[in-house]
Design a protein around this motif. Sequence first.
Motif, mmCIF file in Angstrom:
data_model
loop_
_atom_site.group_PDB
_atom_site.id
_atom_site.type_symbol
_atom_site.label_atom_id
_atom_site.label_comp_id
_atom_site.label_asym_id
_atom_site.label_seq_id
_atom_site.Cartn_x
_atom_site.Cartn_y
_atom_site.Cartn_z
ATOM 1 N N MET A 1 0.833 -1.181 0.000
ATOM 2 C CA MET A 1 0.000 0.000 0.000
ATOM 3 C C MET A 1 0.882 1.250 0.000
ATOM 4 O O MET A 1 0.527 2.233 -0.633
ATOM 5 C CB MET A 1 -0.928 0.006 1.214
ATOM 6 C CG MET A 1 -2.096 -0.953 1.091
ATOM 7 S SD MET A 1 -3.338 -0.830 2.393
ATOM 8 C CE MET A 1 -2.403 -1.337 3.808
ATOM 9 N N GLY A 2 2.013 1.171 0.699
ATOM 10 C CA GLY A 2 2.890 2.320 0.760
ATOM 11 C C GLY A 2 3.520 2.641 -0.587
ATOM 12 O O GLY A 2 3.759 3.800 -0.924
ATOM 13 N N THR A 3 3.785 1.617 -1.417
ATOM 14 C CA THR A 3 4.383 1.830 -2.742
ATOM 15 C C THR A 3 3.332 1.917 -3.833
ATOM 16 O O THR A 3 3.664 1.967 -5.013
ATOM 17 C CB THR A 3 5.360 0.687 -3.066
ATOM 18 O OG1 THR A 3 4.643 -0.544 -3.057
ATOM 19 C CG2 THR A 3 6.514 0.658 -2.086
ATOM 20 N N ARG A 4 2.087 1.848 -3.459
ATOM 21 C CA ARG A 4 0.938 1.969 -4.366
ATOM 22 C C ARG A 4 0.851 0.838 -5.388
ATOM 23 O O ARG A 4 0.383 1.013 -6.502
ATOM 24 C CB ARG A 4 0.947 3.323 -5.070
ATOM 25 C CG ARG A 4 0.838 4.439 -4.057
ATOM 26 C CD ARG A 4 0.649 5.744 -4.702
ATOM 27 N NE ARG A 4 0.565 6.733 -3.629
ATOM 28 C CZ ARG A 4 1.013 7.938 -3.718
ATOM 29 N NH1 ARG A 4 1.546 8.361 -4.837
ATOM 30 N NH2 ARG A 4 0.894 8.759 -2.703
ATOM 31 N N HIS A 5 1.314 -0.366 -4.987
ATOM 32 C CA HIS A 5 1.173 -1.546 -5.840
ATOM 33 C C HIS A 5 -0.107 -2.317 -5.519
ATOM 34 O O HIS A 5 -0.470 -3.232 -6.258
ATOM 35 C CB HIS A 5 2.380 -2.478 -5.681
ATOM 36 C CG HIS A 5 3.631 -1.914 -6.268
ATOM 37 N ND1 HIS A 5 3.746 -1.581 -7.595
ATOM 38 C CD2 HIS A 5 4.817 -1.615 -5.699
ATOM 39 C CE1 HIS A 5 4.954 -1.105 -7.821
ATOM 40 N NE2 HIS A 5 5.631 -1.106 -6.671
ATOM 41 N N MET A 6 -0.755 -1.956 -4.450
ATOM 42 C CA MET A 6 -2.051 -2.562 -4.118
ATOM 43 C C MET A 6 -2.959 -1.477 -3.539
ATOM 44 O O MET A 6 -2.484 -0.494 -2.985
ATOM 45 C CB MET A 6 -1.888 -3.735 -3.143
ATOM 46 C CG MET A 6 -1.479 -3.382 -1.741
ATOM 47 S SD MET A 6 -1.291 -4.830 -0.677
ATOM 48 C CE MET A 6 -2.955 -5.254 -0.306
ATOM 49 N N PRO A 7 -4.279 -1.662 -3.679
ATOM 50 C CA PRO A 7 -5.210 -0.638 -3.167
ATOM 51 C C PRO A 7 -5.235 -0.641 -1.637
ATOM 52 O O PRO A 7 -4.873 -1.615 -0.991
ATOM 53 C CB PRO A 7 -6.557 -1.072 -3.747
ATOM 54 C CG PRO A 7 -6.422 -2.527 -3.986
ATOM 55 C CD PRO A 7 -4.979 -2.776 -4.320
ATOM 56 N N ARG A 8 -5.711 0.481 -1.088
ATOM 57 C CA ARG A 8 -5.865 0.568 0.370
ATOM 58 C C ARG A 8 -6.924 -0.420 0.826
ATOM 59 O O ARG A 8 -7.960 -0.577 0.190
ATOM 60 C CB ARG A 8 -6.287 1.982 0.775
ATOM 61 C CG ARG A 8 -5.135 2.963 0.733
ATOM 62 C CD ARG A 8 -5.509 4.319 1.287
ATOM 63 N NE ARG A 8 -5.529 4.485 2.723
ATOM 64 C CZ ARG A 8 -4.476 4.388 3.537
ATOM 65 N NH1 ARG A 8 -3.327 4.013 3.047
ATOM 66 N NH2 ARG A 8 -4.587 4.637 4.810
ATOM 67 N N LEU A 9 -6.669 -1.059 1.918
ATOM 68 C CA LEU A 9 -7.610 -2.020 2.482
ATOM 69 C C LEU A 9 -8.126 -1.504 3.817
ATOM 70 O O LEU A 9 -7.377 -0.890 4.572
ATOM 71 C CB LEU A 9 -6.932 -3.375 2.708
ATOM 72 C CG LEU A 9 -6.423 -4.096 1.472
ATOM 73 C CD1 LEU A 9 -5.676 -5.361 1.883
ATOM 74 C CD2 LEU A 9 -7.578 -4.449 0.567
ATOM 75 N N ALA A 10 -9.366 -1.755 4.057
ATOM 76 C CA ALA A 10 -9.960 -1.426 5.355
ATOM 77 C C ALA A 10 -10.301 -2.740 6.041
ATOM 78 O O ALA A 10 -11.084 -3.538 5.510
ATOM 79 C CB ALA A 10 -11.202 -0.573 5.183
ATOM 80 N N ILE A 11 -9.706 -2.985 7.171
ATOM 81 C CA ILE A 11 -9.964 -4.218 7.904
ATOM 82 C C ILE A 11 -11.086 -3.934 8.891
ATOM 83 O O ILE A 11 -10.960 -3.059 9.742
ATOM 84 C CB ILE A 11 -8.698 -4.700 8.633
ATOM 85 C CG1 ILE A 11 -7.606 -4.971 7.602
ATOM 86 C CG2 ILE A 11 -8.994 -5.934 9.468
ATOM 87 C CD1 ILE A 11 -6.265 -5.279 8.198
ATOM 88 N N PRO A 12 -12.208 -4.679 8.758
ATOM 89 C CA PRO A 12 -13.337 -4.405 9.657
ATOM 90 C C PRO A 12 -13.004 -4.795 11.094
ATOM 91 O O PRO A 12 -12.297 -5.771 11.336
ATOM 92 C CB PRO A 12 -14.463 -5.263 9.097
ATOM 93 C CG PRO A 12 -13.786 -6.338 8.322
ATOM 94 C CD PRO A 12 -12.485 -5.770 7.837
#
Length: 194
Positions: free
Chosen positions: A1-12
């Motif tokens: 997520m920090g390098t923008r290779h994957m989308p932001r995730l929200a963990i419920p």
Amino acid sequence: MGTRHMPRLAIPNRPTTNPHPMGQHQRIAALQRVLADDSTSPRVRLAACLVLLFAQPVSRIVRMTTDDVVHDGQHVTLRLGDPPTPVPEPVADLLLDYLQALPANTPAINQNSPWLFPGRRPSQPVSPGTLRDALRKLGVPAEKGRTSAIRQLVLQAPAPVIAQALGYHDKSTTRIATEAGAPWKNYAPGDHTR
């Protein structure tokens, strides 16, 4: 997520099945506030007392019938387990007043209902969600209040005794007693007079 290779995730965030309890002083203060509050419906006040004093889950409270209340003229008991559990005086007065006013406050469609907390649908008790919402509005967190009450009770008496009196399974109360650090688990059963 920090390098923008994957989308932001929200963990419920999922609450646990056994939430962190209220403090003992908070539970007693909530019970005193509920008993002194004449502006709130006796129905909600009684349900709050059953949660805060007898550690009853809302799903069990709504299934109680008027036959679960035993009044012999002097003492008031509730059939939560076997034998029936004595109800202390301020709560007993609230319970008896509620029972006396129950026919007038029951919806017409549910007049002959055996439920202690009748609902609006014929022959059905009030929905657990409805009662839970009313308790939340009163400022009584049902799960935290129940957890606090059961933990305090297993610290005051052996877990099997509490289980039998309140209608819990003894393995549940033993587990709760162990988590709470109850001293009763260290006592060996049997005759120790020899």
